[in-house]
Scaffold this motif. Structure first.
Motif, PDB file in Angstrom:
ATOM      1  N   ILE A   1     153.205  40.677  -1.004  1.00 47.28           N
ATOM      2  CA  ILE A   1     152.451  39.461  -1.294  1.00 47.28           C
ATOM      3  C   ILE A   1     151.966  39.405  -2.737  1.00 47.28           C
ATOM      4  O   ILE A   1     151.929  38.328  -3.346  1.00 47.28           O
ATOM      5  N   ASN A   2     151.609  40.560  -3.316  1.00 49.11           N
ATOM      6  CA  ASN A   2     151.147  40.525  -4.709  1.00 49.11           C
ATOM      7  C   ASN A   2     152.266  40.084  -5.653  1.00 49.11           C
ATOM      8  O   ASN A   2     152.022  39.341  -6.616  1.00 49.11           O
TER       9      ASN A   2
ATOM     10  N   ARG B   1     149.151  24.713  -4.630  1.00 51.26           N
ATOM     11  CA  ARG B   1     149.643  25.227  -3.346  1.00 51.26           C
ATOM     12  C   ARG B   1     150.101  26.687  -3.457  1.00 51.26           C
ATOM     13  O   ARG B   1     150.884  27.162  -2.640  1.00 51.26           O
ATOM     14  N   SER B   2     149.600  27.394  -4.455  1.00 55.31           N
ATOM     15  CA  SER B   2     150.127  28.722  -4.762  1.00 55.31           C
ATOM     16  C   SER B   2     149.961  29.705  -3.610  1.00 55.31           C
ATOM     17  O   SER B   2     150.874  30.481  -3.307  1.00 55.31           O
ATOM     18  N   ALA B   3     148.805  29.691  -2.927  1.00 54.81           N
ATOM     19  CA  ALA B   3     148.586  30.636  -1.834  1.00 54.81           C
ATOM     20  C   ALA B   3     149.563  30.382  -0.700  1.00 54.81           C
ATOM     21  O   ALA B   3     150.172  31.319  -0.142  1.00 54.81           O
ATOM     22  N   GLU B   4     149.746  29.114  -0.352  1.00 54.81           N
ATOM     23  CA  GLU B   4     150.676  28.746   0.724  1.00 54.81           C
ATOM     24  C   GLU B   4     152.110  29.158   0.382  1.00 54.81           C
ATOM     25  O   GLU B   4     152.832  29.715   1.217  1.00 54.81           O
TER      26      GLU B   4
ATOM     27  N   PRO C   1     148.155  43.299   1.023  1.00 55.04           N
ATOM     28  CA  PRO C   1     148.015  43.433  -0.439  1.00 55.04           C
ATOM     29  C   PRO C   1     148.074  44.884  -0.902  1.00 55.04           C
ATOM     30  O   PRO C   1     148.180  45.136  -2.103  1.00 55.04           O
TER      31      PRO C   1
ATOM     32  N   ALA D   1     153.133  31.442  -1.816  1.00 52.55           N
ATOM     33  CA  ALA D   1     153.273  32.902  -1.867  1.00 52.55           C
ATOM     34  C   ALA D   1     153.453  33.470  -0.464  1.00 52.55           C
ATOM     35  O   ALA D   1     154.292  34.358  -0.237  1.00 52.55           O
ATOM     36  N   ASP D   2     152.685  32.956   0.495  1.00 52.50           N
ATOM     37  CA  ASP D   2     152.842  33.406   1.884  1.00 52.50           C
ATOM     38  C   ASP D   2     154.243  33.098   2.400  1.00 52.50           C
ATOM     39  O   ASP D   2     154.840  33.899   3.134  1.00 52.50           O
TER      40      ASP D   2
ATOM     41  N   ARG E   1     152.828  36.309  -5.196  1.00 45.48           N
ATOM     42  CA  ARG E   1     151.851  35.506  -5.944  1.00 45.48           C
ATOM     43  C   ARG E   1     152.234  35.432  -7.419  1.00 45.48           C
ATOM     44  O   ARG E   1     152.112  34.370  -8.049  1.00 45.48           O
TER      45      ARG E   1
ATOM     46  N   ARG F   1     153.107  41.842   3.893  1.00 45.23           N
ATOM     47  CA  ARG F   1     152.013  40.869   3.967  1.00 45.23           C
ATOM     48  C   ARG F   1     150.670  41.482   3.600  1.00 45.23           C
ATOM     49  O   ARG F   1     149.697  40.762   3.381  1.00 45.23           O
TER      50      ARG F   1
END
Length: 475
Positions: free
Chosen positions: A92-93, A76-79, A316, A81-82, A96, A314
């Motif tokens: 965001i970087n 679920r890393s993308a979720e 990158p 991080a958001d 992550r 938000r």
């Protein structure tokens, strides 16, 4: 959707809700229900009642739960991080990267849980101990109260929760009011494990409610990361509890005359003075450079700082986002103005737009100025020439903080001398003090706190030794 909080491993709602807003544009990041005093009491009581069962959990059960959290965080890393970016305004970087670190923390805690075995000590070293051997094990001190700050809403939560699970200590977590949503999302993952009810609760209560939790005798361990006055106030208020504190610092770098790759040093200084808008306990705040390299280093730091992009976190492409709120940015802006009024030179930055402060570089700042003497916790760095390595080490130590320091040198004797003389919790040779290996002991001295994080180190903090003496053994 309004996020539930967690009492004894179960989701709970309430009459009261709080909206969390993004500090860049004020948009809604999410909302959560707020625990009542009844909910809080139930969470603490459950932790107290399950303490013996949690301590007796087999190592494979604890490790399996931690492994599940690690794997699911990765899935679920993308979720996540958001979500970190939404509530903390962290670029965001970097968000992550934080999720990746938390994945590792839970994995390391699982590994430590499997080998947390104690040691054997033979006692026949004296005549009275002939035929005797001691088994020294570590057992949980009891339920843990974990209090976390806003700047790492997942990874610093991981550093409280993972070692508590690894040793079989129930934990009641109070996340920062500014950034509770990521911790509540972690609760969804913890709820999928086989940990017994009461092993963990996540309570997004206001800071005013923390005093009651700190004072509660059913929570004999307090692990706090946050500000100096609050941390020492906690320790002073409960002298009979075991209190671990990580209270920040004003991390320093020394660039020695033998260091030839000044562009690398400058790039690292610029990046880690400004990353996450300087809202890290080990962001670079003070740079001491030998006079032989100071002019060139200054030029190169300025070039790298001016190249850093600010804007919407938000994106990158954003390297330096806003601070946690406008009030924080206004405070740092005023500290910069005070430093300039006291005789400091503003080389770049200093301007504020809402919660965003432009990356700022100062020179010639008096030692008593807040940007040198206190923790800025913002995108500000001061550059200071020194006449010798000895002077640089002395000036690094001339601080009420002592978390980490960086020393750019290739000379082995200088590196060992710095390690011996610097009164800090960690010395990073060949890099900035912002490097942290999450599996290693991490913490500071003086006003930077007491105790250490890192799964193995925190497991020691959360436990105490218990000795079993075996008698009549042929050794």
């Amino acid at each position: 959707m309004t996020a539930a909080f967690w009492v004894a491993g179960k989701p709970r709602t309430s009459e009261e809700t709080v909206v969390v807003r993004h500090s860049f544009d004020g948009s809604e990041a999410g909302a959560h229900f707020v625990p009542s005093t009844v909910d809080t009491e139930e969470a603490v009581r459950a932790a107290h009642e399950v303490r013996a069962e949690a301590a007796a959990l087999p190592a494979h059960v604890r490790a399996a739960a931690l492994d599940h959290v690690s794997r699911t965080l990765a899935d679920r890393s993308a979720e996540l991080a958001d979500l970190i970016t939404a509530e903390s305004a962290k670029p965001i970087n970097w968000a992550r990267a934080e999720v990746g670190r938390a994945v590792s923390v839970f994995r390391w805690a699982a590994e430590e849980a499997r080998r947390f075995s104690g040691e054997l000590q033979r006692l026949d070293t004296d005549p009275g101990g002939t035929g005797r051997m001691a088994l020294v094990r570590r057992v949980p001190r009891g339920p843990v109260l974990g209090i976390t700050p806003f700047n790492f809403p997942l990874n610093l939560v991981a550093h409280k929760v993972a070692p508590a699970i690894a040793v079989g200590a129930p934990i009641v977590l109070k996340p920062a009011p500014a950034t509770p949503l990521t911790a509540l999302a972690l609760g969804e993952i913890l709820a999928e494990t086989d940990l017994p009810a009461g092993s963990w609760s996540i309570l997004p209560v206001p800071n005013e409610a923390a005093a009651g939790l700190v004072a509660d005798p059913r929570l004999p361990v307090v692990s706090f990361t946050g500000s100096v006055p609050v941390g020492w106030g906690i320790r002073d208020s409960v002298p009979r509890k075991h209190v671990a504190l990580e209270l920040g610092g004003n991390a320093a770098v020394l660039v020695c005359p033998d260091w030839t790759d000044l562009d690398y040093a400058a790039q690292r200084i610029a990046t880690f003075a400004m990353y996450q808008a300087g809202q890290s306990c080990i962001s670079v705040q003070r740079v001491y450079a030998h006079a032989d390299v100071f002019p060139e280093l200054t030029d190169r730091v300025l070039a790298h700082v001016r190249a850093l992009g600010t804007g919407d976190p938000r994106s990158p492409h954003t390297e330096v986002g806003p601070m946690i709120n406008v009030a924080a940015a206004e405070r740092v802006e005023s500290w910069v103005s005070q430093a300039v009024a006291a005789g400091g030179n503003l080389l770049t930055g200093g301007a504020r737009d809402g919660a965003t402060l432009a990356p700022t570089v100062l020179t010639g700042v008096p030692e008593a100025a807040a940007v040198l003497a206190d923790e800025v916790f913002g995108p500000v760095v001061t550059l200071n020439p020194v006449s010798s390595v000895d002077e640089g080490l002395r000036r690094i130590n001339d601080s009420r903080f002592g978390l980490q320091a960086g020393v750019f040198t290739r000379d082995l004797a200088t590196a060992f001398d710095a390690s011996a003389r610097l009164d800090v919790g960690g010395v990073v040779v060949g890099d900035v003090p912002s490097f942290r290996a999450d599996q290693a002991p991490y913490g500071g001295v003086k006003d930077s706190g007491v105790g250490r994080e890192g799964p193995a180190a925190a497991m020691e903090d959360f436990t105490e030794p218990r000795v079993t003496v075996l008698t009549g053994l042929p050794l």
